[in-house]
Design an enzyme around this catalytic site. Sequence first.
Site, mmCIF file in Angstrom:
data_model
loop_
_atom_site.group_PDB
_atom_site.id
_atom_site.type_symbol
_atom_site.label_atom_id
_atom_site.label_comp_id
_atom_site.label_asym_id
_atom_site.label_seq_id
_atom_site.Cartn_x
_atom_site.Cartn_y
_atom_site.Cartn_z
ATOM 1 N N ASP A 89 0.866 -1.189 0.000
ATOM 2 C CA ASP A 89 0.000 0.000 0.000
ATOM 3 C C ASP A 89 0.900 1.236 0.000
ATOM 4 O O ASP A 89 1.448 1.612 1.039
ATOM 5 C CB ASP A 89 -0.902 0.020 1.241
ATOM 6 C CG ASP A 89 -1.965 -1.085 1.227
ATOM 7 O OD1 ASP A 89 -1.851 -2.012 0.387
ATOM 8 O OD2 ASP A 89 -2.889 -1.022 2.054
ATOM 9 N N LYS A 153 -6.568 3.121 -2.947
ATOM 10 C CA LYS A 153 -6.964 3.099 -1.530
ATOM 11 C C LYS A 153 -7.226 4.520 -1.074
ATOM 12 O O LYS A 153 -6.454 5.442 -1.393
ATOM 13 C CB LYS A 153 -5.851 2.457 -0.711
ATOM 14 C CG LYS A 153 -6.076 2.441 0.798
ATOM 15 C CD LYS A 153 -4.932 1.715 1.499
ATOM 16 C CE LYS A 153 -5.034 1.797 3.009
ATOM 17 N NZ LYS A 153 -3.859 1.149 3.667
ATOM 18 N N LYS A 182 -9.902 0.070 -2.202
ATOM 19 C CA LYS A 182 -9.791 -0.263 -0.774
ATOM 20 C C LYS A 182 -10.195 0.970 0.016
ATOM 21 O O LYS A 182 -9.615 2.055 -0.178
ATOM 22 C CB LYS A 182 -8.367 -0.679 -0.410
ATOM 23 C CG LYS A 182 -8.168 -0.925 1.095
ATOM 24 C CD LYS A 182 -6.763 -1.415 1.424
ATOM 25 C CE LYS A 182 -6.548 -1.549 2.921
ATOM 26 N NZ LYS A 182 -5.167 -2.032 3.231
HETATM 27 O O1 LIG Z 1 -5.464 0.773 6.271
HETATM 28 C C1 LIG Z 1 -4.850 1.502 6.988
HETATM 29 C C2 LIG Z 1 -5.421 2.403 8.005
HETATM 30 O O2 LIG Z 1 -4.383 2.867 8.815
HETATM 31 C C3 LIG Z 1 -6.498 1.802 8.917
HETATM 32 O O3 LIG Z 1 -7.103 2.910 9.570
HETATM 33 P P1 LIG Z 1 -7.782 2.768 11.011
HETATM 34 O O4 LIG Z 1 -6.652 2.535 12.000
HETATM 35 O O5 LIG Z 1 -8.492 4.099 11.232
HETATM 36 O O6 LIG Z 1 -8.737 1.580 10.961
#
Ligand SMILES: O=C[C@H](O)COP(=O)(O)O
Length: 222
Positions: A89, A153, A182
């Site tokens: 990512d 994403k 994503k």
């Molecule tokens: O996908 C990566 C993000 O850091 C996930 O965010 P979050 O910690 O707010 O669920």
Amino acid sequence: MTLAARIDHTLLRPDATEAQILQLCEEAVAHGFASVCVPPCYVALATEKLAGTAVAVCTVIGFPLGYSTSSVKFKEAEVALYDGATELDMVINIGALKSGKVDMVQAEILDLADLCHVHQALLKVIIETALLSEAEIELACQLCVGGEADFVKTSTGFASRGASVEDVTLMRRVLPENVRIKAAGGIRTRAAAQAMIAAGADRIGSSNSVALIAENNETTAA
Ligand SMILES: O=C[C@H](O)COP(=O)(O)O
């Protein structure tokens, strides 16, 4: 596909410990999540822990600010793939996008996409929608298409806000069907995840995955 199978079970906090990463891996196997998303320094640990399981190892590149130089991002990606990551990512250079340096932004994506394709890995490109106008989101999506990204994403989870249904709806409208989406950042509930999927998201990134899928599975209170 179950909701769990769409989830990248995520722990990207700067204070994440080895023990927490190992627990993340155990949770991902137990719940059938698509992947674990861990800091680059923990890719080898997660790869060893998840060997022989169906859970993929995802990590982040140029994270969370995106303004590492292209050569640094490329090297970071090489090391992550060598350590066993099968999904990357990468955060785009947001300032370069806003400065109109579109060739540079697309070239960065294409270089990593080519590297991922050689390693049979997936490239997800984080555009950080919280920092972009609608026109910039559309432009970023076009550059991801030109750069042959597998996914676009929405967010790092480290900006002023994470994914929104409006972001995903716009991205789905401008992206061709072969480029997946994503949604990540601030997705805390099953309903929020399902709303993102209904808007067009194929994968969900969350650091609250276990609680998210546990909803509606609770036994009725006595
Ligand atoms: O996908 C990566 C993000 O850091 C996930 O965010 P979050 O910690 O707010 O669920």
